[in-house]
Structure formats: structure tokens, C-alpha cells
Design a protein around this motif. Structure first.
Motif, PDB file in Angstrom:
ATOM      1  N   GLU A   1      44.354  52.086  28.433  1.00  0.00           N
ATOM      2  CA  GLU A   1      43.369  52.700  29.313  1.00  0.00           C
ATOM      3  C   GLU A   1      44.025  53.157  30.626  1.00  0.00           C
ATOM      4  OE1 GLU A   1      40.252  50.081  30.457  1.00  0.00           O
ATOM      5  OE2 GLU A   1      39.137  51.686  31.464  1.00  0.00           O
ATOM      6  N   LEU A   2      44.878  52.287  31.187  1.00  0.00           N
ATOM      7  CA  LEU A   2      45.512  52.612  32.467  1.00  0.00           C
ATOM      8  C   LEU A   2      46.371  53.872  32.349  1.00  0.00           C
ATOM      9  CD1 LEU A   2      46.128  51.893  35.431  1.00  0.00           C
ATOM     10  CD2 LEU A   2      48.028  50.480  34.624  1.00  0.00           C
ATOM     11  N   ASP A   3      47.083  53.993  31.218  1.00  0.00           N
ATOM     12  CA  ASP A   3      47.954  55.160  31.043  1.00  0.00           C
ATOM     13  C   ASP A   3      47.140  56.447  30.893  1.00  0.00           C
ATOM     14  OD1 ASP A   3      50.235  53.704  31.362  1.00  0.00           O
ATOM     15  OD2 ASP A   3      50.550  53.346  29.220  1.00  0.00           O
ATOM     16  N   ARG A   4      45.974  56.331  30.248  1.00  0.00           N
ATOM     17  CA  ARG A   4      45.103  57.513  30.171  1.00  0.00           C
ATOM     18  C   ARG A   4      44.657  57.938  31.569  1.00  0.00           C
ATOM     19  NH1 ARG A   4      40.943  56.515  25.121  1.00  0.00           N
ATOM     20  NH2 ARG A   4      42.462  55.444  23.804  1.00  0.00           N
ATOM     21  N   LYS A   5      44.343  56.937  32.379  1.00  0.00           N
ATOM     22  CA  LYS A   5      43.890  57.253  33.738  1.00  0.00           C
ATOM     23  C   LYS A   5      45.016  57.892  34.564  1.00  0.00           C
ATOM     24  CE  LYS A   5      40.066  54.004  33.993  1.00  0.00           C
ATOM     25  NZ  LYS A   5      39.668  52.627  34.342  1.00  0.00           N
ATOM     26  N   ILE A   6      46.245  57.459  34.271  1.00  0.00           N
ATOM     27  CA  ILE A   6      47.397  58.084  34.932  1.00  0.00           C
ATOM     28  C   ILE A   6      47.419  59.585  34.593  1.00  0.00           C
ATOM     29  CG2 ILE A   6      49.928  58.272  34.817  1.00  0.00           C
ATOM     30  CD1 ILE A   6      49.338  55.897  36.437  1.00  0.00           C
ATOM     31  N   LEU A   7      47.217  59.899  33.316  1.00  0.00           N
ATOM     32  CA  LEU A   7      47.235  61.311  32.897  1.00  0.00           C
ATOM     33  C   LEU A   7      46.091  62.089  33.546  1.00  0.00           C
ATOM     34  CD1 LEU A   7      48.092  60.905  29.089  1.00  0.00           C
ATOM     35  CD2 LEU A   7      49.632  61.583  30.960  1.00  0.00           C
ATOM     36  N   LEU A   8      44.932  61.414  33.677  1.00  0.00           N
ATOM     37  CA  LEU A   8      43.783  62.052  34.330  1.00  0.00           C
ATOM     38  C   LEU A   8      44.114  62.360  35.790  1.00  0.00           C
ATOM     39  CD1 LEU A   8      40.690  62.818  34.281  1.00  0.00           C
ATOM     40  CD2 LEU A   8      40.267  60.490  35.102  1.00  0.00           C
ATOM     41  N   GLU A   9      44.680  61.373  36.486  1.00  0.00           N
ATOM     42  CA  GLU A   9      45.006  61.565  37.906  1.00  0.00           C
ATOM     43  C   GLU A   9      46.091  62.619  38.105  1.00  0.00           C
ATOM     44  OE1 GLU A   9      43.776  57.082  39.507  1.00  0.00           O
ATOM     45  OE2 GLU A   9      45.887  57.681  39.500  1.00  0.00           O
ATOM     46  N   ARG A  10      46.897  62.832  37.057  1.00  0.00           N
ATOM     47  CA  ARG A  10      47.938  63.863  37.144  1.00  0.00           C
ATOM     48  C   ARG A  10      47.419  65.228  36.709  1.00  0.00           C
ATOM     49  NH1 ARG A  10      52.553  61.029  38.136  1.00  0.00           N
ATOM     50  NH2 ARG A  10      54.121  62.583  37.631  1.00  0.00           N
ATOM     51  N   ARG A  11      46.099  65.307  36.453  1.00  0.00           N
ATOM     52  CA  ARG A  11      45.436  66.555  36.082  1.00  0.00           C
ATOM     53  C   ARG A  11      45.891  67.073  34.721  1.00  0.00           C
ATOM     54  NH1 ARG A  11      46.484  70.539  40.654  1.00  0.00           N
ATOM     55  NH2 ARG A  11      44.467  71.468  40.191  1.00  0.00           N
ATOM     56  N   LEU A  12      46.351  66.166  33.832  1.00  0.00           N
ATOM     57  CA  LEU A  12      46.814  66.589  32.510  1.00  0.00           C
ATOM     58  C   LEU A  12      45.737  66.441  31.445  1.00  0.00           C
ATOM     59  CD1 LEU A  12      50.401  65.078  32.678  1.00  0.00           C
ATOM     60  CD2 LEU A  12      49.781  67.511  32.742  1.00  0.00           C
ATOM     61  N   ILE A  13      44.796  65.551  31.663  1.00  0.00           N
ATOM     62  CA  ILE A  13      43.677  65.423  30.722  1.00  0.00           C
ATOM     63  C   ILE A  13      42.367  65.394  31.505  1.00  0.00           C
ATOM     64  CG2 ILE A  13      45.068  64.131  29.028  1.00  0.00           C
ATOM     65  CD1 ILE A  13      43.460  61.593  29.896  1.00  0.00           C
ATOM     66  N   SER A  14      41.254  65.513  30.796  1.00  0.00           N
ATOM     67  CA  SER A  14      39.938  65.451  31.431  1.00  0.00           C
ATOM     68  C   SER A  14      39.344  64.061  31.221  1.00  0.00           C
ATOM     69  CB  SER A  14      39.023  66.498  30.811  1.00  0.00           C
ATOM     70  OG  SER A  14      38.824  66.171  29.440  1.00  0.00           O
ATOM     71  N   ARG A  15      38.235  63.824  31.926  1.00  0.00           N
ATOM     72  CA  ARG A  15      37.528  62.556  31.832  1.00  0.00           C
ATOM     73  C   ARG A  15      37.132  62.219  30.387  1.00  0.00           C
ATOM     74  NH1 ARG A  15      36.258  59.485  35.884  1.00  0.00           N
ATOM     75  NH2 ARG A  15      37.227  60.604  37.600  1.00  0.00           N
ATOM     76  N   GLU A  16      36.814  63.275  29.605  1.00  0.00           N
ATOM     77  CA  GLU A  16      36.410  63.080  28.216  1.00  0.00           C
ATOM     78  C   GLU A  16      37.465  62.337  27.412  1.00  0.00           C
ATOM     79  OE1 GLU A  16      34.434  66.945  26.883  1.00  0.00           O
ATOM     80  OE2 GLU A  16      34.846  65.902  24.994  1.00  0.00           O
ATOM     81  N   PHE A  17      38.711  62.494  27.784  1.00  0.00           N
ATOM     82  CA  PHE A  17      39.810  61.885  27.029  1.00  0.00           C
ATOM     83  C   PHE A  17      40.007  60.405  27.349  1.00  0.00           C
ATOM     84  CE2 PHE A  17      43.088  64.800  24.858  1.00  0.00           C
ATOM     85  CZ  PHE A  17      42.081  65.428  24.151  1.00  0.00           C
ATOM     86  N   LEU A  18      39.217  59.874  28.303  1.00  0.00           N
ATOM     87  CA  LEU A  18      39.329  58.443  28.597  1.00  0.00           C
ATOM     88  C   LEU A  18      38.691  57.631  27.471  1.00  0.00           C
ATOM     89  CD1 LEU A  18      38.554  58.268  32.447  1.00  0.00           C
ATOM     90  CD2 LEU A  18      40.768  58.372  31.282  1.00  0.00           C
ATOM     91  N   ILE A  19      37.756  58.292  26.761  1.00  0.00           N
ATOM     92  CA  ILE A  19      37.041  57.614  25.676  1.00  0.00           C
ATOM     93  C   ILE A  19      37.825  57.774  24.374  1.00  0.00           C
ATOM     94  CG2 ILE A  19      34.870  57.588  24.368  1.00  0.00           C
ATOM     95  CD1 ILE A  19      33.812  59.158  27.039  1.00  0.00           C
ATOM     96  N   ASP A  20      37.825  56.714  23.568  1.00  0.00           N
ATOM     97  CA  ASP A  20      38.528  56.725  22.287  1.00  0.00           C
ATOM     98  C   ASP A  20      37.967  57.784  21.353  1.00  0.00           C
ATOM     99  OD1 ASP A  20      40.704  55.209  21.969  1.00  0.00           O
ATOM    100  OD2 ASP A  20      39.769  53.772  20.591  1.00  0.00           O
ATOM    101  N   LYS A  21      38.867  58.586  20.796  1.00  0.00           N
ATOM    102  CA  LYS A  21      38.410  59.689  19.953  1.00  0.00           C
ATOM    103  C   LYS A  21      39.540  59.979  18.964  1.00  0.00           C
ATOM    104  CE  LYS A  21      36.735  64.313  20.886  1.00  0.00           C
ATOM    105  NZ  LYS A  21      36.561  65.307  21.933  1.00  0.00           N
TER     106      LYS A  21
END
Lengths: 357, 357
Positions: free
Chosen positions: B83-103
Motif C-alpha cells: 500500500e505504501l509503495d502505491r501511495k509513493i507512486l500516487l505522490e509522484r503523479r505516476l498513478i491515480s487514486r483509483e490505483f490504490l485499490i486492488d484491481k
């Protein structure tokens, strides 16, 4: 030398209570004793005519008195001083507010290091003051007692064998002495204990005041603790009692700082760090923010957070950032807005020059 | 390489849009374009089953696609990320909030300098992003158009000759393009002109957003200006129109800064000086105070107030002082209070190391 040049000289001299070290000076900034004395057979200043006032001023200028009085003394006739220069003396704790008003015969005798001073024709004919860094009331007493003794041999002071020294205001009759210590108590303020301490001190018959006048108790976390009564005890007893209370306050403050450092370290570091950051980098700063920031910085210096800044620099900034000193520094009258800019400039330059050392 | 090691690698790499210089980068932090694309014949992610989603992810991993896609690409299967690594990607503007959820099938392809990225199976099968420092939408368009062209030769994108590219959300149909520039507008905010500018931009059919999400418009004085419509104009026309508006905003911001410097110099210097002093010396700092202080500091750097700090350092601190990055820096989960302390430590160390250079 003109009075203005003499003021310039004072501003350049090393001021003992600001620059020298003293016992417990992490908490006790300075110790001061003043004695109220009057010439026998002359009315108190409030009742004296101009001629009589000038006679009092003349008395301390007799060669025999000058020789034994204040070493390398500088004499100011208050009437010859510009308003700004009088305010400089007030901010340096050498004269009282009463001396801002024009009054014939009003004068000041001061030593170059400002450790000794005599106000002539204030409320009493003479207000003799001794001022030293740190907590050393007994040493200050020894110094002022010696001066009082030699002066007393040259000038006949009004004295009653029952009451003691006679003074203009009844609250000073007896010893005519007010002894005080200026304490820096940020630990007690931050930990919320200060009011209990002040109440305790009041109950012991001592006075606690903010140093910038009434109602400024918390400004800069600076407090002046002094005796209230001048009757029924010898000077030594008064000083003994006062010193013992002050020693206790100093212990409380030390404990409060230790407790804060142990339990709220980041809070404390943050307070100090921000204060330094603002003093070092602001371009507009009010006197209130300055005093409170200097207070935090002084505590930080004591905690060892700064290798370059010392408490003497902070002490000095407390004086230099005041209204009249700022105008002297700028070399002109300043509006309130201009003072806030000048104050920030002065502090920034001072701290930057230290940073670069 | 594990996903965690890949994240570490990203954190160590030089990030182009933060570290490189770009046109007008005193005001325009970065230019970004993203294209929404979908594979012909497969349902949009929202309607696709896991197998179909995995087929989409598989499609971009074909050797022929990889060869022509993103240079030295790093591939993340989102499900393998903590989860933390996904948030890192979000903060780096590489993914959107939608990608924080498992899919299932959700993935990210990114270049080591983070200038190119493809989100796979977000709202659309592919969200292709190009990001560069400063104001250079046309150059970004050239880059992303080239990537889109090679990808389009390997993968058959859903396209309608009347409508253009077909997308999951009707608001993206047509070009599938969103172009945006992140602007730093402290001058317009301080001079009270920002609302008029935002209203003007809205009237031109463009969007203005705070970069930290809805309702954060004034945080850090950072604003993202982007096109709203994707139909009825070519990509070049949209970019031309957007660029012309942004050029005007940049001019307004420059004028506002000049006017402040001319008429309210001390106010401006004070804002910047205090911001630097606090960032450099605080031990506890919230994200809100950080963003606003970094904003003032960035303006100060542009004004030449700091010889050692540059805008790239400030850009980087905007990213590093965010929640997930702080926890990565600390190597553990942090409470809100701990984050404020860690944030202050990180910023202090960064600015101190620069001071000493």
C-alpha cells in the motif's frame, strides 16, 4: 564633550550587566540594588524650588565627592539631553520614566560600564544604583554599600535613628533600598507553572513585575523579583530573604526546562528553532514578537542548541531592539512600520555576522 | 527485481520534471499530457472480467510492444505493490487514486526519469502520460504523439472515424487528451488577483485545480490549468489555445511579482525570509505550513534572495514532504504527529546540507 557625544560613548562601551558573565546567568540576567538618599535640611525634590534642586546637583559635583564617587564617571544634565537620548538612557535602565520630563537640576552620573549610576533629583535627591550580570545580590550590595558609605561621608544624608533613611515616598523609608533580580523564566511559562510561582512569591511579601512595565509580565518571559518593604529588617536580612526565594525560583525554572526537554523535546526544539529562524530571516518584526523570540532563543542557547550565538548577544538584542535604540541605530525618527523593518534589519545583521564567525 | 526494490530505484533516480530546467520554470513547474486509449474489441476496464484485464496487461508486455514503448521501462504489477509503495507512486503523479485499490490486471509502465508513464487498466485500458519540466506543452505533445503512434501500430486502439478515440468516460471521447500545466502563482495570490484570473480561465472553457486535490486551490499556491473538452478540435488546436492562455497567466504572475517587489518589497522579503527561517529551523511542521512555506521560498529563489537554494530543491521538497514519502524516508509507519516531526527533520537536513555547500 557634548551630551550627544557622551551618549554615543555609552552606546559604544561594554555594558557589564549585558556582556559579562555572572552566577546563574542562564536564568538570572542581572542583579540590581538601588538606594534612596536625600540631603539633610533640603526639601525633597517634589517640594524643592529650582535653586534648591540645582544645589543638590551642585553637591555631587564637588571635587571631593567626584573623587570618591563613580570611577570615570559620565555626568548628564538631563535638560541638555534631547528627548531621544533620554529615552536611550531609560531603555538602558539608567533613568526612570520621570526623567523624560523636563525638570531643573535633574542629572545622571554613570560609570562607563553602566554598573553604577546615580539619578539626582528624581523622587529623592539621590537614587544610587548598582547593576551586575547574573545572580549576585550580595556582591552588588557590597559594591553599593561601599559607594553609599563614602558618599555619606561627603554629603550629610537625611537619617532618623528610629526610622532610618528618610525618603520622599513613605514606602522607601528605612533602608531606602530596593533590591531586584531580573529572571528569564521561559520554562515555567511554557509548562504553565509561572502563575503559581508568582502567587507564592507575592505571599512572601515580595514583588514580581514584567520588566517592560505594568501588564507586560509575559513579554519575553522576563520577570523582576524585588523586595517590597524597607522597614524592620536590615539590608542584609532583606537581601538574604530575597536571595533565598530567587534561588528557589531558579531551581524551579531549571526543573521545568529539564522536564520539557525530557518529555516535550520536539516541542521545545521547535519553539527555539522557529524563534531563531524568524529572528535570522524576517524583514518585518514587532517588538512583542522580538522579545518572545529572543526569549526562546536565549533558552535554546542555554540548552546548547547554538554553537555560535551566546546569551550576551541575546541580552544585547533585548536592549538594542527597543524603540529609542532603533532610532539611534537608524539615525532618524522612525514610524511604527519603519521601526519594525529597522528592528528586523538590525537583528538579521547581528545574527548573520555571528553565523559567519 | 522485487517491486519494492524497483520503487527504491525510482526514488533514487533523477526525476526529469523536478530536477531539469525548462522554459518559464520560475512559474511553470511542469507540463503534462495524457492520452486515454483502449484496445479495440475488449470491454472497458469497468466492464471487463479479470481475464480480459490480464489480457490487456499482457498486450503491453509483448516483446514487440516493449521494444518500441518506453525506454528502459520499469513495470509494476499493482497487486504486487505494498500500500505504501502505491501511495509513493500516487505522490509522484505516476498513478491515480483509483490505483490504490486492488484491481487485477492493473499495472504501470514508467521510464526511469518518470517523464513517460502508462497506467494499464485504470479507467481506460491505457492512460499514457508524458511529463516535462517548465512550460513546454508542444514538446510534450511531440513526445507523446510519437509514443502513441508506435503503440497504435502494435496495438489496435478503439477508434471511430466520426468521434475519434473511444473512451470509458464520454468526457474523454475524441482526442482522449488532457493537457495541463502546473503553475506556481504566489504573486497573483498575494496581490489578490488570483480569483479574477481563475474566473477568466473558466470562462475560456479551461479547468483550474489545486494540485493536491479538490479544495486545495491555495495550498502552496500551485494551480493546474488544463483543457476540459476533447471533442471538436484537433490536439494541436487544443494545445495552442491552452498554451496561449497559460502564457497570459505567466505574464500576469510576472507583473504581480514585479509590482509586489516594487511597492511592497519588505512585505515580500518578510514572507520569503520567514518561510525559509521556519523551513530551515522548525522541528515540527504540518504539510499545509510546509507547502505554503515552500511556495514563498520558491518565489524568493526566483527573486534572487538565495544563492544556495534553487527551484529544483524546492520542487523536490514538495514531493518528499508528502505523507508516503515521509514514511519511506523514516522506514516505518508514522502517526500524524510523527510525520510533522519527520517532515521538519527532512527539510531541515536538506536545507542545511545546501547551506553548507
Amino acid at each position: 564633550m557634548t551630551e550627544s557625544a557622551m551618549i554615543e560613548m555609552l552606546l559604544k562601551n561594554r555594558v557589564s550587566w549585558l556582556s559579562d558573565s555572572g552566577p546563574e546567568d542562564d536564568i538570572a540576567i542581572s542583579s540590581r540594588i538601588r538606594l534612596a538618599r536625600n540631603l539633610d535640611g533640603l526639601p525633597f525634590p517634589i517640594a524643592a524650588n529650582p535653586e534648591q534642586l540645582l544645589n543638590v546637583w551642585g553637591a555631587v559635583q564637588l571635587t571631593s565627592v567626584q573623587a570618591k564617587c563613580v570611577p570615570d564617571q559620565i555626568l548628564f544634565e538631563m535638560q541638555k539631553l534631547k528627548e531621544l537620548d533620554r529615552k536611550i538612557l531609560l531603555e538602558r535602565r539608567l533613568i526612570s520614566r520621570e526623567f523624560l520630563i523636563d525638570k531643573p537640576g535633574a542629572g545622571l552620573i554613570v560609570s562607563p560600564d553602566e554598573s553604577l549610576a546615580i539619578m539626582v533629583n528624581e523622587e529623592d535627591h539621590f537614587r544610587i544604583q548598582a547593576l551586575r550580570p547574573g545572580f549576585q545580590l550580595k556582591e552588588v550590595w557590597t559594591a553599593i554599600d561601599a559607594l553609599d558609605t563614602v558618599l555619606g561621608k561627603e554629603l550629610k544624608f537625611g537619617f532618623d535613628s528610629q526610622l532610618g533613611y528618610l525618603t520622599s515616598c513613605p514606602t522607601n523609608v528605612g533602608t531606602g533600598m530596593r533590591a531586584s533580580v531580573m529572571l528569564h523564566l521561559p520554562g515555567l511559562v511554557l509548562s504553565g507553572q509561572i502563575n503559581a510561582v508568582i502567587q507564592g512569591v507575592h505571599k512572601l511579601g515580595l514583588a514580581v513585575r514584567g520588566i517592560f512595565g505594568e501588564g507586560t509580565e509575559n513579554l519575553g518571559n522576563l520577570f523582576q523579583v524585588s523586595n517590597q518593604s524597607t522597614l524592620g529588617e536590615t539590608e542584609e536580612q532583606i537581601i538574604e530573604r530575597l536571595s533565598s526565594v530567587i534561588q528557589q525560583i531558579i531551581s524551579h525554572e531549571k526543573n521545568a526546562r529539564h522536564a520539557l526537554l525530557e518529555h516535550r523535546q520536539n516541542f521545545l526544539l521547535d519553539q527555539v528553532g522557529r524563534a531563531y529562524g524568524i529572528l535570522r530571516h524576517a524583514y518585518i518584526i514587532t517588538s512583542e514578537e522580538t522579545f518572545n523570540s529572543l526569549s526562546a532563543l536565549r533558552m535554546g542557547v542555554d540548552m546548547g542548541m547554538f554553537s555560535s550565538v551566546d546569551i550576551h548577544t541575546v541580552n544585547e538584542l533585548f536592549i538594542l531592539s527597543q524603540k529609542a535604540h532603533l532610532q539611534k541605530y537608524a539615525g532618524k525618527e522612525l514610524s511604527s512600520e519603519e521601526r519594525d523593518v529597522t528592528r528586523a534589519t538590525l537583528i538579521r545583521e547581528k545574527l548573520r555576522s555571528i553565523d559567519k564567525r
